[in-house]
Enzyme design. Structure first.
Site, PDB file in Angstrom:
ATOM      1  N   THR A  79      -0.560   9.355  -6.508  1.00 27.17           N
ATOM      2  CA  THR A  79      -0.900   9.195  -7.918  1.00 27.17           C
ATOM      3  C   THR A  79      -1.951  10.206  -8.368  1.00 27.17           C
ATOM      4  O   THR A  79      -2.779  10.647  -7.549  1.00 27.17           O
ATOM      5  CB  THR A  79      -1.445   7.763  -8.164  1.00 27.17           C
ATOM      6  OG1 THR A  79      -2.104   7.716  -9.431  1.00 27.17           O
ATOM      7  CG2 THR A  79      -2.451   7.340  -7.110  1.00 27.17           C
TER       8      THR A  79
ATOM      9  N   GLY B 256     -14.282   5.509 -17.434  1.00 22.00           N
ATOM     10  CA  GLY B 256     -13.413   6.179 -16.459  1.00 22.00           C
ATOM     11  C   GLY B 256     -12.154   6.786 -17.043  1.00 22.00           C
ATOM     12  O   GLY B 256     -11.285   7.209 -16.276  1.00 22.00           O
TER      13      GLY B 256
ATOM     14  N   TYR C 238      -7.939   1.638  -6.301  1.00 23.18           N
ATOM     15  CA  TYR C 238      -6.509   1.996  -6.319  1.00 23.18           C
ATOM     16  C   TYR C 238      -6.330   3.452  -5.897  1.00 23.18           C
ATOM     17  O   TYR C 238      -5.584   3.763  -4.965  1.00 23.18           O
ATOM     18  CB  TYR C 238      -5.918   1.745  -7.708  1.00 23.18           C
ATOM     19  CG  TYR C 238      -4.537   2.338  -7.880  1.00 23.18           C
ATOM     20  CD1 TYR C 238      -3.459   1.891  -7.113  1.00 23.18           C
ATOM     21  CD2 TYR C 238      -4.300   3.377  -8.793  1.00 23.18           C
ATOM     22  CE1 TYR C 238      -2.199   2.461  -7.252  1.00 23.18           C
ATOM     23  CE2 TYR C 238      -3.048   3.941  -8.937  1.00 23.18           C
ATOM     24  CZ  TYR C 238      -1.996   3.482  -8.159  1.00 23.18           C
ATOM     25  OH  TYR C 238      -0.750   4.058  -8.292  1.00 23.18           O
TER      26      TYR C 238
ATOM     27  N   ALA D  86       3.560  -1.109  -3.433  1.00 22.24           N
ATOM     28  CA  ALA D  86       2.096  -1.033  -3.568  1.00 22.24           C
ATOM     29  C   ALA D  86       1.657  -1.971  -4.681  1.00 22.24           C
ATOM     30  O   ALA D  86       2.476  -2.479  -5.450  1.00 22.24           O
ATOM     31  CB  ALA D  86       1.670   0.400  -3.909  1.00 22.24           C
TER      32      ALA D  86
HETATM   33  N1  NAD Z   1       4.019   3.380 -12.671  1.00 21.55           N
HETATM   34  C1  NAD Z   1       3.226   4.445 -12.685  1.00 21.55           C
HETATM   35  O1  NAD Z   1       2.908   4.976 -13.753  1.00 21.55           O
HETATM   36  C2  NAD Z   1       2.745   5.042 -11.392  1.00 21.55           C
HETATM   37  C3  NAD Z   1       1.901   6.175 -11.445  1.00 21.55           C
HETATM   38  C4  NAD Z   1       1.466   6.733 -10.244  1.00 21.55           C
HETATM   39  C5  NAD Z   1       1.865   6.199  -9.031  1.00 21.55           C
HETATM   40  N2  NAD Z   1       2.671   5.095  -8.997  1.00 21.55           N
HETATM   41  C6  NAD Z   1       3.071   4.554  -7.689  1.00 21.55           C
HETATM   42  O2  NAD Z   1       4.469   4.380  -7.689  1.00 21.55           O
HETATM   43  C7  NAD Z   1       4.840   3.284  -6.861  1.00 21.55           C
HETATM   44  C8  NAD Z   1       5.810   2.382  -7.597  1.00 21.55           C
HETATM   45  O3  NAD Z   1       5.217   1.946  -8.803  1.00 21.55           O
HETATM   46  P1  NAD Z   1       6.024   1.103  -9.884  1.00 21.55           P
HETATM   47  O4  NAD Z   1       5.488   1.463 -11.222  1.00 21.55           O
HETATM   48  O5  NAD Z   1       7.465   1.208  -9.618  1.00 21.55           O
HETATM   49  O6  NAD Z   1       5.494  -0.363  -9.557  1.00 21.55           O
HETATM   50  P2  NAD Z   1       6.305  -1.748  -9.397  1.00 21.55           P
HETATM   51  O7  NAD Z   1       5.247  -2.811  -9.330  1.00 21.55           O
HETATM   52  O8  NAD Z   1       7.351  -1.866 -10.427  1.00 21.55           O
HETATM   53  O9  NAD Z   1       6.980  -1.557  -7.976  1.00 21.55           O
HETATM   54  C9  NAD Z   1       6.329  -1.838  -6.758  1.00 21.55           C
HETATM   55  C10 NAD Z   1       7.317  -2.624  -5.904  1.00 21.55           C
HETATM   56  O10 NAD Z   1       6.733  -2.848  -4.614  1.00 21.55           O
HETATM   57  C11 NAD Z   1       6.944  -4.213  -4.252  1.00 21.55           C
HETATM   58  N3  NAD Z   1       5.839  -4.561  -3.338  1.00 21.55           N
HETATM   59  C12 NAD Z   1       4.520  -4.539  -3.591  1.00 21.55           C
HETATM   60  N4  NAD Z   1       3.822  -4.923  -2.501  1.00 21.55           N
HETATM   61  C13 NAD Z   1       4.738  -5.176  -1.520  1.00 21.55           C
HETATM   62  C14 NAD Z   1       4.660  -5.609  -0.172  1.00 21.55           C
HETATM   63  N5  NAD Z   1       3.475  -5.888   0.403  1.00 21.55           N
HETATM   64  N6  NAD Z   1       5.791  -5.761   0.538  1.00 21.55           N
HETATM   65  C15 NAD Z   1       7.006  -5.494  -0.030  1.00 21.55           C
HETATM   66  N7  NAD Z   1       7.158  -5.090  -1.305  1.00 21.55           N
HETATM   67  C16 NAD Z   1       6.025  -4.945  -2.046  1.00 21.55           C
HETATM   68  C17 NAD Z   1       6.936  -4.960  -5.566  1.00 21.55           C
HETATM   69  O11 NAD Z   1       7.593  -6.203  -5.509  1.00 21.55           O
HETATM   70  C18 NAD Z   1       7.655  -3.980  -6.494  1.00 21.55           C
HETATM   71  O12 NAD Z   1       9.049  -4.171  -6.475  1.00 21.55           O
HETATM   72  C19 NAD Z   1       3.533   2.617  -6.451  1.00 21.55           C
HETATM   73  O13 NAD Z   1       3.234   3.010  -5.124  1.00 21.55           O
HETATM   74  C20 NAD Z   1       2.509   3.167  -7.414  1.00 21.55           C
HETATM   75  O14 NAD Z   1       1.221   3.232  -6.855  1.00 21.55           O
HETATM   76  C21 NAD Z   1       3.117   4.502 -10.154  1.00 21.55           C
END
Ligand code: NAD
Length: 341
Positions: free
Chosen positions: A128, A301, A158, A86
């Protein structure tokens, strides 16, 4: 099981893949376009796979290439999908909402479509706390934490892009009873693998604990506190920080849960909060660096308190957090930050 992990080269996904490689017999395929994920992370996970006499399959692909995703899903016969991929920068989602609706909602809808066409039985979705928006203190109890049944009113694209994906999952599970999902609403994720082999390498991160670790390692000259006049004991915002390994473990439990339970939505947090000042003080203590902190105006926000009520996941699954300790969260974040250039 054969499990497809989208976004497994990223921060949270890589921690889940590590646990799966170390503690399960499942066959893991990571699909990632490396837009915010890292080849180095895949390399580190490949070493861990080899140490455990396993193979890690990696497909560098973009989820928006629908034709290719369809071929991968048809050829590989996955039993489960854990979907992390994402875009997740809130201010960017306000400036460029379509990027978020396309990458987070449309690509998720296509992945779900391919899942139903290919008999994928379980789908774990990264949702989230941003789905709750800015909770109304008249309607919810902010002190005891947000419940899954509380109103969901995202205040940015988001959060809305994720809530729409939850709705698509809900409707799909109704229409296809063999397809089950668990949507996990993460609160503030921080920390890194205590072995120090993977961590958060995200560039230009805005998350407080990562930013504090960057200040402690001299990568930032100073950091800011946005708002010191909130109705909290020290005037700064309170959030529910969860260690990434405990969060990762919740995904493993969710896979088990779906074996004999119906689809559902779960908060994943510790049901307690720390203020911005408490986090900064803890990072200063564990790093022994008195970095500069400046006070700025509140940001639009940002609610005063945002913590989870985790009763539902604790009652439903065998999820027992092991790292519910702010010092450990700060120490592991700092240890990884020191390893990054
Ligand atoms: N980090 C936080 O605090 C948090 C909080 C709530 C929810 N989330 C959710 O957790 C998930 C992971 O977050 P994260 O912190 O590991 O982020 P991150 O950016 O480290 O990981 C996301 C991964 O998805 C890959 N990606 C994105 N778009 C893509 C696509 N179109 N095709 C293929 N790969 C794609 C990126 O290259 C990356 O490796 C997300 O869905 C995010 O919304 C994260």
């Amino acid at each position: 099981m054969k499990i497809l992990v989208t976004g497994g080269a990223g921060y949270i996904g890589s921690h889940v893949v590590k646990l799966l490689l170390e503690n399960s017999e499942h066959e893991i395929t990571v699909l990632d376009n490396l837009v915010t994920g890292f080849q180095e992370t895949i390399d580190a996970l490949t070493v861990i796979a080899n140490e455990n006499s396993k193979t890690l399959n990696f497909i560098e692909e973009d989820l928006s290439c629908f034709d290719k995703i369809e071929v991968i899903m048809t050829e590989d016969h996955f039993d489960a999908i854990i979907h992390f991929a994402a875009s997740l920068v809130v201010p960017e989602s306000v400036e460029n909402p379509l990027k978020y609706y396309l990458n987070n909602t449309a690509n998720t809808a296509n992945l779900i479509k391919c899942a139903t066409q290919n008999d994928v039985k379980k789908f774990i979705f990264s949702s989230t706390a941003a789905t709750y928006g800015e909770p109304d203190p008249a309607l919810v109890n902010l002190e005891t934490g947000l419940k899954e049944s509380d109103p969901t009113e995202p205040i940015n694209p988001y959060g809305m892009s994720k809530l729409m994906s939850e709705r698509i999952l809900q409707d799909t599970a109704c229409a296809y009873p063999a397809f089950k999902y668990a949507a996990l609403r993460y609160f503030n994720v921080a920390g890194s693998d205590p072995d120090g082999r993977i961590g958060q390498s995200t560039e230009n991160a805005t998350l407080l604990i990562k930013v504090a670790a960057e200040a402690a390692t001299g990568k930032r000259e100073k950091m800011y506190i946005f708002g010191e006049d909130y109705p909290t004991p020290d005037g700064t915002g309170i959030r529910d920080y969860i260690h990434v390994v405990d969060l990762a473990q919740a995904h493993i439990e969710a896979l088990d849960y779906l074996e004999d339970h119906e689809s559902d939505v779960f908060n994943v947090g510790y049901s307690r909060g720390f203020s911005v000042k408490e986090v900064i003080d803890t990072m200063k203590k564990v790093s022994s660096v008195d970095f500069t902190v400046e006070i700025k105006e509140r940001r639009a926000g940002d609610p005063a308190i945002l913590i989870s009520d985790n009763t539902k996941i604790k009652n439903a699954m065998n999820w027992e957090p092991k790292y519910d300790d702010l010092e450990v969260i700060c120490q592991t974040t700092l240890a990884w930050e020191k390893r990054l250039k």
